[in-house]
Design a protein around this motif. Structure first.
Motif, PDB file in Angstrom:
ATOM      1  N   PRO A   1       0.830  -1.213   0.000  1.00 25.98           N
ATOM      2  CA  PRO A   1       0.000   0.000   0.000  1.00 25.98           C
ATOM      3  C   PRO A   1       0.858   1.254   0.000  1.00 25.98           C
ATOM      4  CG  PRO A   1       0.125  -0.896   2.198  1.00 25.98           C
ATOM      5  CD  PRO A   1       0.834  -1.883   1.311  1.00 25.98           C
ATOM      6  N   ASP A   2       0.241   2.391  -0.296  1.00 30.86           N
ATOM      7  CA  ASP A   2       0.961   3.666  -0.282  1.00 30.86           C
ATOM      8  C   ASP A   2       1.237   4.148   1.135  1.00 30.86           C
ATOM      9  OD1 ASP A   2       1.119   4.260  -3.165  1.00 30.86           O
ATOM     10  OD2 ASP A   2      -1.065   4.274  -3.033  1.00 30.86           O
ATOM     11  N   VAL A   3       0.378   3.766   2.065  1.00 33.24           N
ATOM     12  CA  VAL A   3       0.571   4.144   3.462  1.00 33.24           C
ATOM     13  C   VAL A   3      -0.172   3.138   4.327  1.00 33.24           C
ATOM     14  CG1 VAL A   3      -1.404   5.727   3.468  1.00 33.24           C
ATOM     15  CG2 VAL A   3       0.414   6.012   5.175  1.00 33.24           C
ATOM     16  N   ILE A   4       0.372   2.888   5.515  1.00 33.28           N
ATOM     17  CA  ILE A   4      -0.233   1.970   6.476  1.00 33.28           C
ATOM     18  C   ILE A   4      -0.572   2.747   7.738  1.00 33.28           C
ATOM     19  CG2 ILE A   4       0.200  -0.009   7.984  1.00 33.28           C
ATOM     20  CD1 ILE A   4       2.144  -1.038   5.811  1.00 33.28           C
ATOM     21  N   VAL A   5      -1.742   2.487   8.305  1.00 30.27           N
ATOM     22  CA  VAL A   5      -2.114   3.042   9.597  1.00 30.27           C
ATOM     23  C   VAL A   5      -2.179   1.886  10.587  1.00 30.27           C
ATOM     24  CG1 VAL A   5      -3.873   4.252  10.940  1.00 30.27           C
ATOM     25  CG2 VAL A   5      -3.429   4.927   8.572  1.00 30.27           C
ATOM     26  N   SER A   6      -1.429   1.989  11.677  1.00 25.49           N
ATOM     27  CA  SER A   6      -1.440   0.930  12.685  1.00 25.49           C
ATOM     28  C   SER A   6      -1.989   1.473  13.994  1.00 25.49           C
ATOM     29  CB  SER A   6      -0.031   0.380  12.901  1.00 25.49           C
ATOM     30  OG  SER A   6       0.817   1.363  13.453  1.00 25.49           O
TER      31      SER A   6
ATOM     32  N   ALA B   1       8.639  -5.521   9.557  1.00 21.65           N
ATOM     33  CA  ALA B   1       8.231  -6.070   8.263  1.00 21.65           C
ATOM     34  C   ALA B   1       8.586  -5.184   7.077  1.00 21.65           C
ATOM     35  CB  ALA B   1       6.729  -6.349   8.260  1.00 21.65           C
ATOM     36  N   THR B   2       8.654  -3.860   7.287  1.00 23.44           N
ATOM     37  CA  THR B   2       8.924  -2.980   6.146  1.00 23.44           C
ATOM     38  C   THR B   2       9.727  -1.752   6.555  1.00 23.44           C
ATOM     39  OG1 THR B   2       7.937  -1.576   4.422  1.00 23.44           O
ATOM     40  CG2 THR B   2       6.644  -1.888   6.440  1.00 23.44           C
ATOM     41  N   PRO B   3      10.841  -1.488   5.890  1.00 25.19           N
ATOM     42  CA  PRO B   3      11.629  -0.291   6.165  1.00 25.19           C
ATOM     43  C   PRO B   3      11.275   0.864   5.234  1.00 25.19           C
ATOM     44  CG  PRO B   3      12.898  -1.743   4.788  1.00 25.19           C
ATOM     45  CD  PRO B   3      11.567  -2.424   4.994  1.00 25.19           C
ATOM     46  N   SER B   4      10.324   0.650   4.330  1.00 25.80           N
ATOM     47  CA  SER B   4      10.080   1.649   3.287  1.00 25.80           C
ATOM     48  C   SER B   4       8.641   2.157   3.210  1.00 25.80           C
ATOM     49  CB  SER B   4      10.478   1.080   1.913  1.00 25.80           C
ATOM     50  OG  SER B   4       9.783  -0.125   1.662  1.00 25.80           O
ATOM     51  N   ILE B   5       7.646   1.314   3.452  1.00 28.26           N
ATOM     52  CA  ILE B   5       6.260   1.778   3.376  1.00 28.26           C
ATOM     53  C   ILE B   5       5.982   2.713   4.551  1.00 28.26           C
ATOM     54  CG2 ILE B   5       3.827   1.109   3.356  1.00 28.26           C
ATOM     55  CD1 ILE B   5       4.668  -1.619   2.300  1.00 28.26           C
ATOM     56  N   PRO B   6       5.449   3.901   4.294  1.00 33.63           N
ATOM     57  CA  PRO B   6       5.143   4.819   5.398  1.00 33.63           C
ATOM     58  C   PRO B   6       4.118   4.208   6.361  1.00 33.63           C
ATOM     59  CG  PRO B   6       5.091   5.967   3.300  1.00 33.63           C
ATOM     60  CD  PRO B   6       5.165   4.506   2.972  1.00 33.63           C
ATOM     61  N   VAL B   7       4.394   4.312   7.643  1.00 33.19           N
ATOM     62  CA  VAL B   7       3.498   3.804   8.682  1.00 33.19           C
ATOM     63  C   VAL B   7       3.125   4.949   9.609  1.00 33.19           C
ATOM     64  CG1 VAL B   7       3.229   2.219  10.627  1.00 33.19           C
ATOM     65  CG2 VAL B   7       4.516   1.495   8.598  1.00 33.19           C
ATOM     66  N   VAL B   8       1.823   5.167   9.787  1.00 33.81           N
ATOM     67  CA  VAL B   8       1.324   6.170  10.723  1.00 33.81           C
ATOM     68  C   VAL B   8       0.664   5.423  11.872  1.00 33.81           C
ATOM     69  CG1 VAL B   8      -0.243   8.105  11.090  1.00 33.81           C
ATOM     70  CG2 VAL B   8       0.945   7.863   8.900  1.00 33.81           C
ATOM     71  N   PHE B   9       1.203   5.571  13.081  1.00 31.93           N
ATOM     72  CA  PHE B   9       0.618   4.855  14.211  1.00 31.93           C
ATOM     73  C   PHE B   9      -0.290   5.756  15.030  1.00 31.93           C
ATOM     74  CE2 PHE B   9       4.859   6.246  15.843  1.00 31.93           C
ATOM     75  CZ  PHE B   9       4.435   7.064  16.884  1.00 31.93           C
ATOM     76  N   ALA B  10      -1.218   5.117  15.730  1.00 36.81           N
ATOM     77  CA  ALA B  10      -2.082   5.800  16.691  1.00 36.81           C
ATOM     78  C   ALA B  10      -2.191   4.903  17.924  1.00 36.81           C
ATOM     79  CB  ALA B  10      -3.465   6.052  16.103  1.00 36.81           C
ATOM     80  N   LEU B  11      -2.463   5.517  19.067  1.00 39.03           N
ATOM     81  CA  LEU B  11      -2.651   4.775  20.314  1.00 39.03           C
ATOM     82  C   LEU B  11      -1.420   3.959  20.689  1.00 39.03           C
ATOM     83  CD1 LEU B  11      -6.345   3.545  19.862  1.00 39.03           C
ATOM     84  CD2 LEU B  11      -5.486   5.786  20.577  1.00 39.03           C
TER      85      LEU B  11
ATOM     86  N   ALA C   1      -5.330  10.941  10.486  1.00 42.01           N
ATOM     87  CA  ALA C   1      -5.842  11.088   9.117  1.00 42.01           C
ATOM     88  C   ALA C   1      -5.149  12.254   8.422  1.00 42.01           C
ATOM     89  CB  ALA C   1      -7.352  11.300   9.151  1.00 42.01           C
ATOM     90  N   GLU C   2      -4.829  13.317   9.165  1.00 38.35           N
ATOM     91  CA  GLU C   2      -4.140  14.459   8.577  1.00 38.35           C
ATOM     92  C   GLU C   2      -2.741  14.062   8.116  1.00 38.35           C
ATOM     93  OE1 GLU C   2      -4.233  17.448  11.582  1.00 38.35           O
ATOM     94  OE2 GLU C   2      -6.413  17.713  11.480  1.00 38.35           O
ATOM     95  N   TYR C   3      -2.060  13.188   8.860  1.00 37.80           N
ATOM     96  CA  TYR C   3      -0.743  12.709   8.447  1.00 37.80           C
ATOM     97  C   TYR C   3      -0.851  11.855   7.200  1.00 37.80           C
ATOM     98  CZ  TYR C   3       2.199  14.259  12.352  1.00 37.80           C
ATOM     99  OH  TYR C   3       2.940  15.013  13.221  1.00 37.80           O
ATOM    100  N   VAL C   4      -1.850  10.993   7.147  1.00 37.34           N
ATOM    101  CA  VAL C   4      -2.061  10.155   5.960  1.00 37.34           C
ATOM    102  C   VAL C   4      -2.295  11.039   4.739  1.00 37.34           C
ATOM    103  CG1 VAL C   4      -3.603   8.471   4.862  1.00 37.34           C
ATOM    104  CG2 VAL C   4      -2.939   8.187   7.266  1.00 37.34           C
ATOM    105  N   ASP C   5      -3.095  12.075   4.908  1.00 36.00           N
ATOM    106  CA  ASP C   5      -3.363  13.015   3.814  1.00 36.00           C
ATOM    107  C   ASP C   5      -2.073  13.655   3.327  1.00 36.00           C
ATOM    108  OD1 ASP C   5      -5.098  14.906   2.209  1.00 36.00           O
ATOM    109  OD2 ASP C   5      -4.174  16.356   3.603  1.00 36.00           O
ATOM    110  N   ARG C   6      -1.217  14.076   4.232  1.00 40.14           N
ATOM    111  CA  ARG C   6       0.046  14.723   3.861  1.00 40.14           C
ATOM    112  C   ARG C   6       0.964  13.748   3.131  1.00 40.14           C
ATOM    113  NH1 ARG C   6       2.067  17.530   9.308  1.00 40.14           N
ATOM    114  NH2 ARG C   6       3.862  17.984   7.993  1.00 40.14           N
ATOM    115  N   ILE C   7       0.994  12.499   3.568  1.00 38.81           N
ATOM    116  CA  ILE C   7       1.841  11.494   2.924  1.00 38.81           C
ATOM    117  C   ILE C   7       1.340  11.198   1.514  1.00 38.81           C
ATOM    118  CG2 ILE C   7       2.513   9.055   2.981  1.00 38.81           C
ATOM    119  CD1 ILE C   7       2.533   9.340   6.084  1.00 38.81           C
ATOM    120  N   LEU C   8       0.040  11.011   1.370  1.00 36.60           N
ATOM    121  CA  LEU C   8      -0.512  10.717   0.046  1.00 36.60           C
ATOM    122  C   LEU C   8      -0.360  11.886  -0.913  1.00 36.60           C
ATOM    123  CD1 LEU C   8      -3.789   8.805   1.049  1.00 36.60           C
ATOM    124  CD2 LEU C   8      -1.667   7.833   0.173  1.00 36.60           C
TER     125      LEU C   8
END
Length: 233
Positions: free
Chosen positions: A42-47, A59-69, A226-233
């Motif tokens: 995927p273009d971005v992952i939210v965990s 698992a991945t050093p390259s796909i952007p990951v945005v974490f919460a909680l 969600a704002e971080y995901v928007d900025r990454i995309l």
């Protein structure tokens, strides 16, 4: 999260596609899900939570990951610092461990006869709590004796029963990702059966019968993510 992205102009099926998975508080299931998600590239992952974030980090050093909680992302090694995360992972923490002392004080205020407080969390997946537990126990200004009540889902009843068997006990339910939320009904049944004063970080616990809750607004945390995901995309 989905509502936040919609407000930012992302519409499922029009300019974005969502693939949503839930591990139900299981670390084994989380590892399976992470492997499946990374394979999709995927273009971005939210965990959500530390368990999933830790597995994604491996698992991945390259796909952007945005974490919460996630608690203590620096201490857990997810980011280099709060100001400059570095790497491919960033996001939003939900609880600073300094609030542990606040939880103890609040429970003591609500039930002045408390002599000890147990901390309920899934120990195998959150070893970082041990350091903070020791720090809390070593504080000479704490008005209560702090003991850990920990274990897997099958051990919830025994852990709560053992704590409640000692007069003057209370329970703090820690924010350890999906485990305590997933098993909140079992926790609450055990707490009510023992008439044990309890505090949880999430409002839903208090809404469903716990004595009280004190913690962040999780809806707002995901809106910010969600704002971080928007900025990454």
């Amino acid at each position: 999260m989905l509502r936040g992205l919609q407000e930012l102009g992302w519409s499922d099926g029009r300019n974005i596609a969502f693939d949503i998975r839930w591990a139900e508080g299981s670390s084994q299931r989380a590892r399976q899900i992470v492997a499946e998600v990374v394979a999709l590239a995927p273009d971005v992952i939210v965990s959500s939570g530390s368990v999933a974030t830790a597995v994604f980090q491996r698992a991945t050093p390259s796909i952007p990951v945005v974490f919460a909680l996630v608690n203590e992302p620096v201490a857990q090694g997810f980011v280099a610092s709060l100001a400059r995360p570095g790497g491919n992972i960033t996001g939003f923490t939900n609880t600073d461990f300094s609030v542990l002392g606040k939880w103890v004080e609040l429970l003591k205020t609500m039930s002045p006869t408390l002599a000890r407080i147990g901390l309920l969390f899934n120990a195998p997946n959150y070893p970082i709590y041990d350091d903070h537990l020791h720090a809390l126990q070593a504080d000479p200004h704490r008005p209560v004796e702090v003991r850990a009540a920990v274990g897997s889902a099958s051990e919830i009843d025994a852990a709560v029963d053992a704590l409640a068997a000692r007069p003057g006990s209370g329970l703090v339910i820690l924010p350890d990702g999906g485990f305590t939320v997933t098993h909140r009904v079992a926790i609450q049944i055990a707490v009510e059966r023992n008439r044990l004063p309890s505090l949880a970080p999430w409002r839903r616990f208090a809404a469903e019968g716990a004595l009280m809750s004190y913690g962040p607004d999780t809806t707002d945390i995901f809106r910010r993510a969600a704002e971080y995901v928007d900025r990454i995309l």
